[in-house]
Enzyme design. Structure first.
Site, mmCIF file in Angstrom:
data_model
loop_
_atom_site.group_PDB
_atom_site.id
_atom_site.type_symbol
_atom_site.label_atom_id
_atom_site.label_comp_id
_atom_site.label_asym_id
_atom_site.label_seq_id
_atom_site.Cartn_x
_atom_site.Cartn_y
_atom_site.Cartn_z
ATOM 1 N N LYS A 23 47.417 33.279 52.187
ATOM 2 C CA LYS A 23 48.308 32.122 52.314
ATOM 3 C C LYS A 23 49.767 32.572 52.333
ATOM 4 O O LYS A 23 50.529 32.218 53.223
ATOM 5 C CB LYS A 23 48.045 31.151 51.159
ATOM 6 C CG LYS A 23 48.827 29.888 51.231
ATOM 7 C CD LYS A 23 48.418 28.910 50.136
ATOM 8 C CE LYS A 23 49.402 27.748 50.121
ATOM 9 N NZ LYS A 23 49.143 26.789 49.064
ATOM 10 N N GLU A 67 47.093 43.051 46.693
ATOM 11 C CA GLU A 67 45.779 43.613 47.042
ATOM 12 C C GLU A 67 45.528 43.491 48.552
ATOM 13 O O GLU A 67 45.096 44.440 49.211
ATOM 14 C CB GLU A 67 44.650 42.859 46.307
ATOM 15 C CG GLU A 67 44.651 43.022 44.805
ATOM 16 C CD GLU A 67 45.400 41.899 44.088
ATOM 17 O OE1 GLU A 67 46.410 41.399 44.641
ATOM 18 O OE2 GLU A 67 44.979 41.524 42.984
ATOM 19 N N GLY A 116 45.124 27.486 47.789
ATOM 20 C CA GLY A 116 44.296 28.643 48.152
ATOM 21 C C GLY A 116 42.815 28.398 47.886
ATOM 22 O O GLY A 116 41.963 28.675 48.731
ATOM 23 N N ARG A 117 42.510 27.849 46.702
ATOM 24 C CA ARG A 117 41.094 27.677 46.349
ATOM 25 C C ARG A 117 40.475 26.454 47.006
ATOM 26 O O ARG A 117 39.310 26.146 46.771
ATOM 27 C CB ARG A 117 40.932 27.634 44.834
ATOM 28 C CG ARG A 117 41.796 26.612 44.115
ATOM 29 C CD ARG A 117 41.789 26.835 42.607
ATOM 30 N NE ARG A 117 42.740 25.960 41.922
ATOM 31 C CZ ARG A 117 44.015 26.219 41.739
ATOM 32 N NH1 ARG A 117 44.526 27.354 42.213
ATOM 33 N NH2 ARG A 117 44.796 25.386 41.105
ATOM 34 N N GLU A 158 40.585 28.149 37.769
ATOM 35 C CA GLU A 158 42.001 28.244 38.163
ATOM 36 C C GLU A 158 42.613 26.840 38.202
ATOM 37 O O GLU A 158 43.807 26.675 37.982
ATOM 38 C CB GLU A 158 42.118 28.941 39.532
ATOM 39 C CG GLU A 158 43.477 29.591 39.764
ATOM 40 C CD GLU A 158 43.496 30.556 40.943
ATOM 41 O OE1 GLU A 158 43.390 31.769 40.747
ATOM 42 O OE2 GLU A 158 43.627 30.078 42.090
ATOM 43 N N HIS A 187 15.352 35.925 34.412
ATOM 44 C CA HIS A 187 14.954 37.225 33.852
ATOM 45 C C HIS A 187 16.167 37.954 33.291
ATOM 46 O O HIS A 187 16.114 39.172 33.086
ATOM 47 C CB HIS A 187 14.260 38.050 34.936
ATOM 48 C CG HIS A 187 13.020 37.364 35.435
ATOM 49 N ND1 HIS A 187 11.793 37.512 34.834
ATOM 50 C CD2 HIS A 187 12.847 36.457 36.427
ATOM 51 C CE1 HIS A 187 10.903 36.755 35.467
ATOM 52 N NE2 HIS A 187 11.528 36.096 36.434
ATOM 53 N N LYS A 230 50.346 39.903 36.991
ATOM 54 C CA LYS A 230 50.845 40.488 38.254
ATOM 55 C C LYS A 230 52.218 41.101 38.040
ATOM 56 O O LYS A 230 52.509 42.197 38.515
ATOM 57 C CB LYS A 230 50.991 39.390 39.318
ATOM 58 C CG LYS A 230 49.719 38.891 39.939
ATOM 59 C CD LYS A 230 50.090 38.024 41.148
ATOM 60 C CE LYS A 230 49.009 37.072 41.552
ATOM 61 N NZ LYS A 230 49.421 36.088 42.534
HETATM 62 O O1 F6P Z 1 45.136 34.600 42.112
HETATM 63 C C1 F6P Z 1 46.167 33.756 42.487
HETATM 64 C C2 F6P Z 1 46.089 33.343 43.912
HETATM 65 O O2 F6P Z 1 47.303 32.780 44.243
HETATM 66 C C3 F6P Z 1 44.948 32.389 44.230
HETATM 67 O O3 F6P Z 1 45.238 31.080 43.879
HETATM 68 C C4 F6P Z 1 44.817 32.597 45.698
HETATM 69 O O4 F6P Z 1 43.643 32.053 46.175
HETATM 70 C C5 F6P Z 1 44.894 34.105 45.756
HETATM 71 O O5 F6P Z 1 45.867 34.440 44.788
HETATM 72 C C6 F6P Z 1 45.246 34.690 47.097
HETATM 73 O O6 F6P Z 1 46.495 34.251 47.552
HETATM 74 P P1 F6P Z 1 46.939 34.482 49.050
HETATM 75 O O7 F6P Z 1 46.036 33.719 49.922
HETATM 76 O O8 F6P Z 1 48.355 33.980 49.123
HETATM 77 O O9 F6P Z 1 46.852 35.963 49.345
#
Ligand code: F6P
Length: 543
Positions: A206, A212, A267-268, A353, A384, A509
């Site tokens: 987003k 990452e 995002g979620r 979240e 199990h 972070k």
């Molecule tokens: O972990 C925090 C967060 O902002 C989530 O809400 C989101 O889904 C994820 O990081 C990834 O964010 P982005 O789509 O901006 O990379």
């Protein structure tokens, strides 16, 4: 005391709990032959049975009163109509507009958002067609065989969950992979299976600045360039999904290959947007739109049904009952469908979240418990592993069981065995097995062994709800996901929290950004607490 925990409705539920708990489920069923009819709801191909919950005839009406007093109906309308309900981030919450299959306009900032949503869907369809027809070519002129979604959190879990759930609908000749973890093993081990000439990367982020994702995207780019003749390959092998077009173009992605979505999609909650492109590519755009349709049906149901007949509202209120009045800490999701492997993981983010908050929307610290710990994995595997604790442990764990009546496959025996377990586990949890019943089953000197008998007693009275649906189709999955989303929303409204920000992920972070440069050399570190210093210095010695 907060307004909520001091309210008449809250106190009425407390009093009811004090007066009636524990509710012996066996007795409740015996005393009311119509209990299942009264405490189950049907919607399209989905049956929701909530009769095995620790509730009597008075419980739900009191919980409905609580929901009404929280202005759920007004707040629901506010969400659907694009009001700024994510107050801390000053954003609307309009994922429901993404799956609006009707013809009504939806306004945000006095602008109808539907034309832009439809334009992106059209662009997605055209793109999918190009890939499916082999017209999208890599640097050596070959068609795409593998899609790699690089993203994390909401930019990973939704597409991963849905593509896994609907593999039976996958198009031929196109595989999909997901890379999320910054642990290089995830990238390296995924790329090892791939041919750079026929691999298409979707950089799904987003904000297009998530550490990452950008680290993985850069390494994927280097991997591609180690095979491709020149940099022109980037635009043939990388596309982006983002609200931040500038960041994506700076990475080298052609503007035409950036699929946009908007700040008013969390995002979620983004799998319904262009974030679902890997779903559309893997399953075909028609199936992606069927998923949207299923969610739209659930939206209509949530928006229009009276609270008493409203599946997400009932789900939410049962959760409130356990969480706030019976002291449950967690909620387990148990799909009896291997393809729903990531369903609980997906709602771990979706729920935790959203509702893992300790301040209310006025900024006050809450004095009641909010979002539960969500966990789970498919049955029968879980049976199990962790069901022992569910049956005989000391924790109260409300469960959701989910199963399709029809499998996509037709080997003999499997499905009936699966479903017999889906049916027996809630029964066993509820029914239990008392001392006398255990004794009856034993023979010889075992009958006199009180320790043995005690260890075999199941106290029972463990609550569960069950979703039985006809088949796990894209449409049904869309409905189920949206039901859970609206359950989360409803609980957030009752707890008076903002379910749409995620400030709690920030601090870790920020601190990682302080530590990262400290790892660049072998100097002893003493700027943190002694534990963190000790770990950093040990890492430097061990690496
Ligand atoms: O972990 C925090 C967060 O902002 C989530 O809400 C989101 O889904 C994820 O990081 C990834 O964010 P982005 O789509 O901006 O990379």
């Amino acid at each position: 005391m907060s307004t909520l925990s001091n309210s008449i409705e809250w106190k009425a539920i407390q009093a009811h709990h004090k007066k009636t708990h524990p509710q012996p489920l066996r007795k409740l069923f015996l005393s009311d032959p119509k209990r299942f009819d009264k405490l189950s709801l049907s919607f399209n191909d989905i049956l929701y049975d909530f009769s095995k919950n620790l509730i009597d005839n008075d419980t739900l009406p009191l919980l409905f009163n609580l929901a009404k007093s929280s202005n759920l109906e007004t707040k629901r309308k506010a969400m659907f109509s694009g009001e700024i309900i994510n107050t801390t981030e000053r954003r609307a919450v309009l994922h429901t507009a993404l799956r609006n299959r009707g013809d009504q306009a939806i306004y945000f900032n006095q602008k109808n958002v539907m034309p832009q949503i439809k334009a992106v869907l059209t662009k997605m369809r055209a793109f999918c067609q190009k890939v499916h027809l082999g017209q999208w070519k890599g640097y050596s002129g070959k068609a795409v065989t593998d899609i790699v979604n690089i993203g994390i959190g909401g930019s990973d879990l939704g597409p991963k969950m849905v593509t896994t759930a609907l593999t039976a609908y996958a198009r031929p000749n196109l595989k999909v992979h997901f890379i999320s973890n910054v642990d290089q093993a995830h990238l390296i081990e995924t790329l090892a299976q791939l041919n750079p000439e026929t691999t298409l990367f979707i950089i799904a982020s987003k904000g297009f600045n998530t550490q990452e994702t950008i680290t993985n995207a850069n390494s994927a780019k280097n991997w591609l360039l180690s095979y491709a003749p020149d940099k022109s390959a980037i635009s043939k092998h990388f596309i982006a999904i983002s609200t931040h077009t500038e960041n994506a173009t700076a990475f080298g992605i052609d503007k035409a290959n950036i699929f946009e979505f908007w700040d008013w999609v969390g995002g979620r909650y983004s799998l319904w947007s262009s974030m679902g492109l890997s779903i559309a590519l893997y399953l075909g755009m028609d199936n992606f739109e069927a998923l949207l349709e299923g969610a739209f049906d659930a939206d209509q149901h949530f928006f229009n049904s009276p609270l008493e007949k409203n599946i997400p509202v009932v789900m939410a209120l049962l959760g409130i009952w356990y969480n706030n009045f019976l002291g449950a800490q967690s909620h387990v999701i148990l799909p009896y469908a291997q393809s729903l492997t990531f369903f609980a993981d997906y709602f771990q983010q979706g729920d935790m979240e959203s509702n893992g908050k300790n301040t209310d929307i006025e900024g006050n610290r809450v004095d009641y418990s909010t979002g539960p710990i969500i966990w789970g994995q498919p049955g029968t595997n879980g049976q199990h592993a962790f069901y022992q604790l569910m049956h005989q442990g000391t924790k109260l764990i409300p469960c959701d069981f989910l199963a399709p009546a029809q499998s996509h496959y037709d080997l003999p025996n499997h499905h009936d065995i699966l479903i017999s377990n889906f049916l027996s586990q809630p029964e066993a949890l509820m029914h239990g097995k008392n001392f006398e019943e255990v004794k009856l089953d034993l023979t010889g000197k075992d009958k006199l062994d009180e320790n043995l008998i005690a260890s075999k007693v199941f106290l029972g009275n463990k609550p569960s709800s069950s979703f039985l649906f006809k088949k796990l189709t894209p449409k049904t999955l869309g409905t189920l996901i949206a039901f859970y989303e609206h359950k989360i929303f409803t609980q957030g409204v009752i707890w008076n929290i903002n379910s749409f920000d995620q400030m709690g992920v920030e601090l870790g972070k920020v601190l990682a950004k302080v530590i990262l440069p400290e790892l660049k050399n072998d100097k002893i570190i003493d700027s943190h607490d002694s534990s963190t210093n000790g770990l950093i210095n040990a890492y430097k010695q061990l690496r």
